[in-house]
Scaffold this active site. Structure first.
Site, short mmCIF file in Angstrom:
data_model
loop_
_atom_site.label_atom_id
_atom_site.label_comp_id
_atom_site.label_asym_id
_atom_site.label_seq_id
_atom_site.Cartn_x
_atom_site.Cartn_y
_atom_site.Cartn_z
N ASN A 76 -14.33 -7.31 -2.86
CA ASN A 76 -14.41 -5.90 -2.47
C ASN A 76 -14.05 -5.71 -0.99
O ASN A 76 -14.29 -4.64 -0.43
CB ASN A 76 -15.80 -5.33 -2.77
CG ASN A 76 -16.89 -5.95 -1.91
OD1 ASN A 76 -16.63 -6.90 -1.15
ND2 ASN A 76 -18.10 -5.45 -2.02
N GLU B 67 -20.46 -4.87 3.83
CA GLU B 67 -19.92 -4.28 2.62
C GLU B 67 -19.06 -3.05 2.94
O GLU B 67 -19.11 -2.53 4.07
CB GLU B 67 -21.08 -3.88 1.70
CG GLU B 67 -21.98 -5.04 1.29
CD GLU B 67 -21.41 -5.89 0.15
OE1 GLU B 67 -20.18 -6.11 0.11
OE2 GLU B 67 -22.20 -6.35 -0.69
N ASP C 57 -24.51 -15.22 7.30
CA ASP C 57 -25.34 -14.30 6.52
C ASP C 57 -26.42 -15.10 5.79
O ASP C 57 -26.40 -16.33 5.78
CB ASP C 57 -24.49 -13.48 5.54
CG ASP C 57 -23.46 -14.32 4.79
OD1 ASP C 57 -23.67 -15.55 4.65
OD2 ASP C 57 -22.45 -13.75 4.34
N HIS D 225 -15.36 -7.35 1.56
CA HIS D 225 -16.43 -7.57 2.54
C HIS D 225 -16.17 -8.83 3.36
O HIS D 225 -15.45 -9.73 2.95
CB HIS D 225 -17.81 -7.59 1.88
CG HIS D 225 -18.14 -8.81 1.09
ND1 HIS D 225 -19.21 -8.86 0.21
CD2 HIS D 225 -17.58 -10.04 1.02
CE1 HIS D 225 -19.28 -10.06 -0.33
NE2 HIS D 225 -18.29 -10.79 0.14
#
Ligand code: PGA
Length: 262
Positions: free
Chosen positions: A146, A153, A77, A148
């Site tokens: 979270n 996401e 990323d 991800h």
């Protein structure tokens, strides 16, 4: 040790005593895997969790000359909308902590262009380049608080391609800890998508620290659900999870037999 109760196939879970043991075990797995396909594609994450692994790999390189040979490293990323020489570039981070010290040639490293004029086209090209080389051979991932993976996401479809995404406020807040307080975390980023990630041959998920215990439990034992992108990894037959004891709550005490249990 095996955990996970779904019928999709239980991931292999290894629980290590602490972050140092996790780093050493991860390094052993990466090193043992490496001679298998010398010209293959590896994808390694940035973040705090893999730093111990990278220190181990660099130390092994310096001690006995271990290297990645012809392996190509594709970025997992990258923040979008920043300059190529921006200090926040995740590609630069991985270059500094791992790739340059390991002697990986720059020509073997493929990143996202943070200022690509046509993001969809740029991402489609990355997916096509990875597919043309037979897919990712070794994918190492951290686990977001979270759930991800990369910057996929919550809510990401499991067949999504690599693409430009909006970062959630939680991800921007946790990423802010990587940088000086005065530095903004960009609102958008590029990420390899699940379609390319799930086609990897081997996946190593690294999970360390008490803050990851709840999300690791949901990842391994909760429903496979778009709300927790990491649960998609349970669909992958070649997943190994390395977690330290802080990230793995002890199993519940066996229930004592009482008067009502006959
Ligand atoms: P961390 O990040 O290794 O810094 O905890 C993991 C992630 O957000 O993917």
């Amino acid at each position: 040790m095996i955990a996970g109760t779904s019928c999709e196939g239980a991931p292999r879970l290894e629980i290590l005593a602490d972050a140092g043991a996790l780093a050493r075990r991860a390094a052993t797995l990466v090193i043992n895997h490496t001679p298998a396909r010398a010209d293959s594609i590896y994808v390694f994450p940035t973040g705090k969790t893999p730093l111990g692994l990278y220190r181990e790999l660099v130390a092994t390189h310096r001690r006995v000359g271990f290297g990645f040979g012809g392996v190509r490293f594709f970025a997992l990323d990258e923040y979008a909308g920043i300059a190529r020489d921006d200090p926040r570039r995740l590609g630069r981070w991985l270059w500094q902590v791992l790739l340059e010290p390991m002697g990986v040639p720059r020509a073997h490293v493929v990143g996202f262009d943070p200022g690509a004029p046509d993001p969809d086209l740029a991402c489609a090209r990355v997916d096509a380049r990875i597919a043309a080389r037979g897919g990712i051979d070794l994918l190492v991932l951290g686990l977001g608080e979270n759930g991800h993976l990369g910057f996929n996401e919550p809510g990401t479809r499991f067949d999504a391609p690599s693409r430009l995404v909006e970062l959630t406020p939680e991800t921007r807040a946790t990423n802010a800890a990587y940088w000086d307080d005065r530095v903004d975390v960009p609102a958008t980023a590029y990420t390899l998508g699940p379609r390319t990630l799930l086609a990897a041959r081997r996946v190593l998920l690294l999970v360390s620290g008490k803050r990851k215990a709840a999300i690791l439990d949901r990842t391994l034992n909760g429903p496979i659900d778009l709300a927790v992108p990491a649960t998609m990894l349970r669909l992958h037959p070649g997943l190994t999870v390395l977690a330290d004891t802080d990230a793995t709550p002890p199993p519940p005490e066996p229930r004592a037999l009482g008067q009502n249990d006959s």
